[in-house]
Design a protein around this motif. Sequence first.
Motif, short mmCIF file in Angstrom:
data_model
loop_
_atom_site.label_atom_id
_atom_site.label_comp_id
_atom_site.label_asym_id
_atom_site.label_seq_id
_atom_site.Cartn_x
_atom_site.Cartn_y
_atom_site.Cartn_z
N GLY A 245 0.81 -1.21 0.00
CA GLY A 245 0.00 0.00 0.00
C GLY A 245 0.85 1.26 0.00
N LEU A 246 0.27 2.35 -0.47
CA LEU A 246 0.95 3.65 -0.42
C LEU A 246 1.15 4.06 1.03
N PRO A 247 2.13 4.89 1.31
CA PRO A 247 2.42 5.27 2.70
C PRO A 247 1.20 5.91 3.37
N PRO A 248 0.89 5.53 4.59
CA PRO A 248 -0.22 6.17 5.30
C PRO A 248 -0.01 7.68 5.39
N GLY A 249 -1.07 8.41 5.13
CA GLY A 249 -1.00 9.86 5.24
C GLY A 249 -0.44 10.57 4.03
N TYR A 250 -0.23 9.85 2.91
CA TYR A 250 0.40 10.49 1.76
C TYR A 250 -0.44 11.66 1.21
N ASP A 253 -1.29 17.34 4.00
CA ASP A 253 -0.32 18.42 3.82
C ASP A 253 0.92 18.13 4.66
N GLY A 254 2.08 18.44 4.09
CA GLY A 254 3.33 18.27 4.80
C GLY A 254 3.88 16.86 4.76
N PHE A 255 3.26 15.97 3.99
CA PHE A 255 3.76 14.59 3.91
C PHE A 255 5.17 14.59 3.34
N ASP A 256 6.07 13.87 3.99
CA ASP A 256 7.45 13.74 3.52
C ASP A 256 7.52 12.58 2.54
N SER A 257 7.73 12.90 1.25
CA SER A 257 7.69 11.87 0.21
C SER A 257 9.06 11.28 -0.10
N THR A 258 10.06 11.55 0.75
CA THR A 258 11.41 11.06 0.47
C THR A 258 11.43 9.53 0.35
N GLY A 259 10.83 8.86 1.32
CA GLY A 259 10.82 7.40 1.27
C GLY A 259 10.01 6.88 0.09
N GLU A 261 9.63 8.37 -2.78
CA GLU A 261 10.42 8.58 -4.00
C GLU A 261 11.42 7.44 -4.18
N ALA A 262 12.04 7.01 -3.09
CA ALA A 262 13.01 5.92 -3.17
C ALA A 262 12.32 4.61 -3.57
N LYS A 263 11.13 4.38 -2.99
CA LYS A 263 10.39 3.17 -3.35
C LYS A 263 9.97 3.21 -4.82
N PHE A 264 9.52 4.36 -5.28
CA PHE A 264 9.10 4.50 -6.67
C PHE A 264 10.28 4.23 -7.61
N ALA A 265 11.44 4.76 -7.28
CA ALA A 265 12.62 4.54 -8.11
C ALA A 265 12.99 3.06 -8.14
N ARG A 266 12.84 2.37 -7.00
CA ARG A 266 13.16 0.95 -6.95
C ARG A 266 12.19 0.15 -7.84
#
Length: 396
Positions: A245-250, A253-259, A261-266
Amino acid sequence: MSMSFDQAIAPVTAQDFFDHSFEKKHLVIRRGQADYYSSLLSSSDIDWAVSTLGLSVPEVNVVQADREITAADFAYGSGFVDPVAVNQLFAEGATVIMSNLQERLPKLAMFCRELEKVFSARVQTNIYMTPANSQGFKAHYDGHDVLVLQVEGTKEWRIYDTPVHLPLEEQAFNPHDVPIGELTDSFVLEPGDMIYVPRGLTHDAVSTDQTSLHITTGLMMRSWADVMVEAVRMLALNDADFREGLPPGYANDGFDSTGAEAKFARLLGKLSSATLDPVLNEFREDFIATRLPRAHGQLTQMARLDRLGPNSVMGARPTLIYRLTDVPAKGDQPDSIALSCQGTVITLPAHARTSLEFAISTPRFTMADMPDDLDEAGKAVLLRRLVREGLVHFIE
């Protein structure tokens, strides 16, 4: 008799069409041969269909560019069309549209099947009958490529810009969002003429001083976007990484998408391992399985089976779309051949392959013409099976 794709676009060749026009630009073909498409349709066919077939909305629609017409103006509450009302609206300047008439008229069905063999795509028809000096639709673009065959009368066409090149379904034309653009071409189609219009090209058409009848043949193509979506689906069946599943709370507002982005790249990296063949095979099987039988006169054909003999003149049903697959032996089951065609799969002994392929691809033959991998009794058994399945028919 039907009309092939090569005949429909002659004198332009199929190679030239695909090299220079398909999904690139419109193509106008003028012939000066008024009856060129008359074998496919006539105004009397439309009169017969509207008046006698008990059609309903949306099989029949009535439109006029400068007037709002609703189904209540020409159909009963049940949805069935009122033929008298349809003809009254036509007399007042409205265009009569018949959708998917190939499901009602065998000659249009065969024409669509001829094109389906060429494009490996579903093909449908919309028929437009427009009274003199009238317009059905304002300028717009379609979400699929079309071949427009002018059958009767004349129509003036106007071509504008391409605001969306090869639009997806969700990029359908919206007059409030899409600018029409500058006029780039105009011409009059006469009976026997044709135009190819790629999806996304804005256009409109107005009948001249004659009633116009034309066939709009829609090409419902699969796209490379469809391939990529299916490839991801197939990968996800075997890789839970795609199914997480997509990260909870995506959505907050203010969601940190760093993780993320890394998952998407993988996942993008894993997508590079996808192969084309399984996807194309899936699409191919779906396409072949959904081509309904076009077996005109099948009842009469079945009645002739008792008279099948060595001199019977047979032939493959025209426009068959099929796939032959070798099935290796398994357990006590010997090698066999699977024929996928017209929504069914027929399994036959592997040694019958040559005769089978001959029978479903040869337009005219007798038993004597068939390959010798089967004896006369075996050929008769094969032909009876193919006639029953609507794949081969008696010609004489």
